[in-house]
Write a protein that holds these residues in place. Structure first.
Motif, PDB file in Angstrom:
ATOM      1  N   ALA A  28      18.549 -13.062  37.582  1.00  0.00           N
ATOM      2  CA  ALA A  28      18.353 -12.100  38.666  1.00  0.00           C
ATOM      3  C   ALA A  28      17.186 -12.516  39.559  1.00  0.00           C
ATOM      4  O   ALA A  28      17.260 -12.401  40.789  1.00  0.00           O
ATOM      5  CB  ALA A  28      18.120 -10.698  38.101  1.00  0.00           C
ATOM      6  N   GLN A  29      16.125 -13.014  38.953  1.00  0.00           N
ATOM      7  CA  GLN A  29      14.973 -13.467  39.735  1.00  0.00           C
ATOM      8  C   GLN A  29      15.338 -14.679  40.584  1.00  0.00           C
ATOM      9  O   GLN A  29      14.899 -14.786  41.734  1.00  0.00           O
ATOM     10  CB  GLN A  29      13.792 -13.789  38.811  1.00  0.00           C
ATOM     11  CG  GLN A  29      13.168 -12.541  38.220  1.00  0.00           C
ATOM     12  CD  GLN A  29      12.153 -12.843  37.129  1.00  0.00           C
ATOM     13  OE1 GLN A  29      12.297 -13.785  36.349  1.00  0.00           O
ATOM     14  NE2 GLN A  29      11.126 -12.024  37.062  1.00  0.00           N
ATOM     15  N   ALA A  30      16.148 -15.575  40.043  1.00  0.00           N
ATOM     16  CA  ALA A  30      16.598 -16.733  40.822  1.00  0.00           C
ATOM     17  C   ALA A  30      17.447 -16.281  42.003  1.00  0.00           C
ATOM     18  O   ALA A  30      17.313 -16.800  43.118  1.00  0.00           O
ATOM     19  CB  ALA A  30      17.375 -17.702  39.931  1.00  0.00           C
ATOM     20  N   LEU A  61      16.312  -4.550  35.607  1.00  0.00           N
ATOM     21  CA  LEU A  61      16.217  -5.336  34.378  1.00  0.00           C
ATOM     22  C   LEU A  61      14.817  -5.315  33.782  1.00  0.00           C
ATOM     23  O   LEU A  61      14.643  -5.537  32.588  1.00  0.00           O
ATOM     24  CB  LEU A  61      16.670  -6.774  34.637  1.00  0.00           C
ATOM     25  CG  LEU A  61      18.160  -6.917  34.942  1.00  0.00           C
ATOM     26  CD1 LEU A  61      18.460  -8.324  35.431  1.00  0.00           C
ATOM     27  CD2 LEU A  61      18.996  -6.552  33.726  1.00  0.00           C
ATOM     28  N   LYS A  62      13.805  -5.041  34.607  1.00  0.00           N
ATOM     29  CA  LYS A  62      12.435  -4.928  34.121  1.00  0.00           C
ATOM     30  C   LYS A  62      12.112  -3.498  33.691  1.00  0.00           C
ATOM     31  O   LYS A  62      10.969  -3.167  33.450  1.00  0.00           O
ATOM     32  CB  LYS A  62      11.460  -5.387  35.213  1.00  0.00           C
ATOM     33  CG  LYS A  62      11.526  -6.873  35.488  1.00  0.00           C
ATOM     34  CD  LYS A  62      10.710  -7.248  36.689  1.00  0.00           C
ATOM     35  CE  LYS A  62       9.362  -7.745  36.250  1.00  0.00           C
ATOM     36  NZ  LYS A  62       8.551  -8.195  37.395  1.00  0.00           N
ATOM     37  N   LEU A 117      19.287 -19.471  30.574  1.00  0.00           N
ATOM     38  CA  LEU A 117      18.417 -18.528  31.280  1.00  0.00           C
ATOM     39  C   LEU A 117      18.686 -17.105  30.829  1.00  0.00           C
ATOM     40  O   LEU A 117      19.823 -16.731  30.529  1.00  0.00           O
ATOM     41  CB  LEU A 117      18.653 -18.630  32.789  1.00  0.00           C
ATOM     42  CG  LEU A 117      18.394 -19.990  33.422  1.00  0.00           C
ATOM     43  CD1 LEU A 117      18.860 -19.993  34.862  1.00  0.00           C
ATOM     44  CD2 LEU A 117      16.927 -20.361  33.323  1.00  0.00           C
ATOM     45  N   SER A 118      17.637 -16.290  30.811  1.00  0.00           N
ATOM     46  CA  SER A 118      17.817 -14.874  30.500  1.00  0.00           C
ATOM     47  C   SER A 118      18.448 -14.179  31.699  1.00  0.00           C
ATOM     48  O   SER A 118      18.461 -14.709  32.820  1.00  0.00           O
ATOM     49  CB  SER A 118      16.467 -14.227  30.175  1.00  0.00           C
ATOM     50  OG  SER A 118      15.674 -14.114  31.355  1.00  0.00           O
TER      51      SER A 118
END
Length: 94
Positions: A22-24, A59-60, A16-17
């Protein structure tokens, strides 16, 4: 380290990136609609939710959004903010 405190397989995580991780985490820490009334004033839960969202925005490459979420997390921790009343139970209910 106890069995329950061990990290998941590193190989799986490496698939995973950083953003996906972070989204998880943000998804895991978000309050579900079914738990909203029970957890809406839980300062640890709310701060965790906002801090995870801040990480995703950072991160985005959206630092302003990240900063807003970090300020929200800080507000929950320092008790400078509180949960608003539920819109379905407020005084303006028609």
């Amino acid at each position: 380290m106890s069995q329950s405190a061990q990290l998941p397989n590193t190989g799986q995580l490496n698939q995973l990136s950083t953003l996906e991780l972070a989204q998880a985490l943000m998804e895991r820490l978000s309050i579900s609609p079914n738990d909203w009334h029970r957890l809406k004033s839980n300062r640890k839960v709310r701060a965790s939710e906002q801090a995870a969202a801040a990480l995703v925005f950072l991160l985005k490459d959206e630092p302003q959004e990240a900063l807003l979420r970090l300020q929200q997390a800080s507000g929950w921790l320092d008790r400078s903010i509180s949960a608003p009343p539920c819109p379905t139970h407020g005084e303006n209910k028609k």
